[in-house]
Design an enzyme around this catalytic site. Structure first.
Site, PDB file in Angstrom:
ATOM      1  N   GLU A  39     -10.865   2.101   6.876  1.00  0.00           N
ATOM      2  CA  GLU A  39     -12.027   2.095   5.979  1.00  0.00           C
ATOM      3  C   GLU A  39     -13.321   2.092   6.813  1.00  0.00           C
ATOM      4  OE1 GLU A  39     -11.987  -1.635   3.893  1.00  0.00           O
ATOM      5  OE2 GLU A  39     -13.559  -1.045   2.483  1.00  0.00           O
ATOM      6  N   LYS A 110     -13.724   4.202  -3.303  1.00  0.00           N
ATOM      7  CA  LYS A 110     -13.046   2.914  -3.522  1.00  0.00           C
ATOM      8  C   LYS A 110     -13.301   2.376  -4.932  1.00  0.00           C
ATOM      9  CE  LYS A 110     -12.492  -1.528  -1.106  1.00  0.00           C
ATOM     10  NZ  LYS A 110     -12.946  -2.308   0.071  1.00  0.00           N
ATOM     11  N   CYS A 145      -8.181  -0.439   1.098  1.00  0.00           N
ATOM     12  CA  CYS A 145      -8.184  -1.879   1.355  1.00  0.00           C
ATOM     13  C   CYS A 145      -7.995  -2.708   0.088  1.00  0.00           C
ATOM     14  CB  CYS A 145      -9.456  -2.256   2.113  1.00  0.00           C
ATOM     15  SG  CYS A 145      -9.266  -3.815   3.020  1.00  0.00           S
ATOM     16  N   VAL A 172      -9.548  -8.614   5.917  1.00  0.00           N
ATOM     17  CA  VAL A 172     -10.119  -9.845   6.467  1.00  0.00           C
ATOM     18  C   VAL A 172      -9.281 -11.075   6.112  1.00  0.00           C
ATOM     19  CG1 VAL A 172     -12.487  -8.975   6.523  1.00  0.00           C
ATOM     20  CG2 VAL A 172     -11.658 -10.105   4.464  1.00  0.00           C
TER      21      VAL A 172
HETATM   22  C1  ACM Z   1     -11.768  -5.050   2.020  1.00  0.00           C
HETATM   23  O1  ACM Z   1     -11.619  -4.494   0.931  1.00  0.00           O
HETATM   24  N1  ACM Z   1     -12.386  -4.459   3.019  1.00  0.00           N
HETATM   25  C2  ACM Z   1     -11.238  -6.403   2.262  1.00  0.00           C
END
Ligand code: ACM
Length: 265
Positions: A39, A110, A145, A172
């Site tokens: 990402e 996203k 992510c 994370v």
């Molecule tokens: C994330 O979506 N970068 C944790």
């Protein structure tokens, strides 16, 4: 058989030109049918405002991004690359999905924004989709992510026929290592998680990324996995046709057994 490269890559925040140069260098030495980067690989992650993102965002059709289109063609590879996208005064946390067949190339934006991303990006409006590699029998879906937290993301891609889900990430937390294999098992799909390493500190707040990129088989087993702290290229091969029979015994099939009429709230 389809070869996959999952690239664990740590960009430098705000240094777009140098990040792009490093990504191109990795591509020069990587051979695979599908190549997945993390990402926001071109820009870094921990932005605090839209004004900051505006300084690093690129249009999908920009010269910089379209150079990756040329590389996808030359290498006959599908390249999935996380980038900060600007489009018609909007800013998206996006993944460019470059097909060797230019007309098939698309952007995934996203869907589920994480933490302070909501102050920096617009919510994705593309929805989920799959593309086919033009020369290989594989259907590839993309989620980014935090989309992993929503089983619907991987399920929709599976219902669309994905054999492989590419998941550019900047993870994370650590709980994802339990859940990503579950996404693979419950959908019987391969799952390539390209994560980054390192720490970004902004205005006294720090986020740390935990590497450990993986390619999971459709039974949730890791085929390859990376270390927690350094950049690494993961390579393996998959057999996409093995994902298409969704039965797991003589009586049960994870898609045919669904009861969507009871999933309405
Ligand atoms: C994330 O979506 N970068 C944790």
């Amino acid at each position: 058989m389809v070869s996959i490269a999952t690239i664990q890559f740590t960009p430098t925040i705000f240094d777009v030109q140098n990040n792009i140069k490093r990504i191109k260098d990795i591509l020069t030495s990587t051979t695979a049918d599908v190549i997945v980067f993390p990402e926001l690989a071109t820009s870094g992650y921990f932005f605090h405002s839209r004004e900051e993102v505006e300084t690093v965002a690129l249009e999908f059709l920009s010269k910089e991004m379209q150079e990756f289109q040329q590389i996808a063609k030359q290498k006959n590879a599908v390249i999935v690359l996380g980038f900060a996208e600007s489009f018609e005064h909007k800013l998206y946390n996006s993944a460019a999905v470059f097909s060797p067949n230019t007309i098939e190339s698309r952007v995934y934006r996203k869907t589920h924004l994480f933490y302070k991303e909501r102050y920096c990006f617009d919510e994705g409006d593309t929805g989920f989709f799959t593309i086919q590699h033009p020369a290989k029998d594989v259907s590839i879906g993309t989620m980014i992510c935090y989309d992993w937290r929503f089983p619907e993301s991987a399920r929709v891609l599976t219902l669309q026929g994905a054999d492989l889900i590419a998941c550019p990430s900047n993870l994370v937390t650590h709980i994802w290592t339990k859940v990503m294999p579950t996404r693979a098992i419950e959908n019987k799909v391969y799952l390539a998680v390209a994560n980054r390493c390192g720490t970004e500190e902004r205005n006294g707040e720090e986020v740390s990324f935990n590497g450990q990129s993986h390619i999971y088989s459709y039974n949730g087993e890791p085929l390859v996995s990376a270390n927690a702290t350094d950049d690494e290229v993961l390579l393996c091969t998959i057999e996409p046709e093995n994902t298409r029979d969704k039965s797991f015994n003589s009586e049960n099939d994870i898609l045919k057994d669904r009861r969507p009429e009871f999933y309405i709230v």
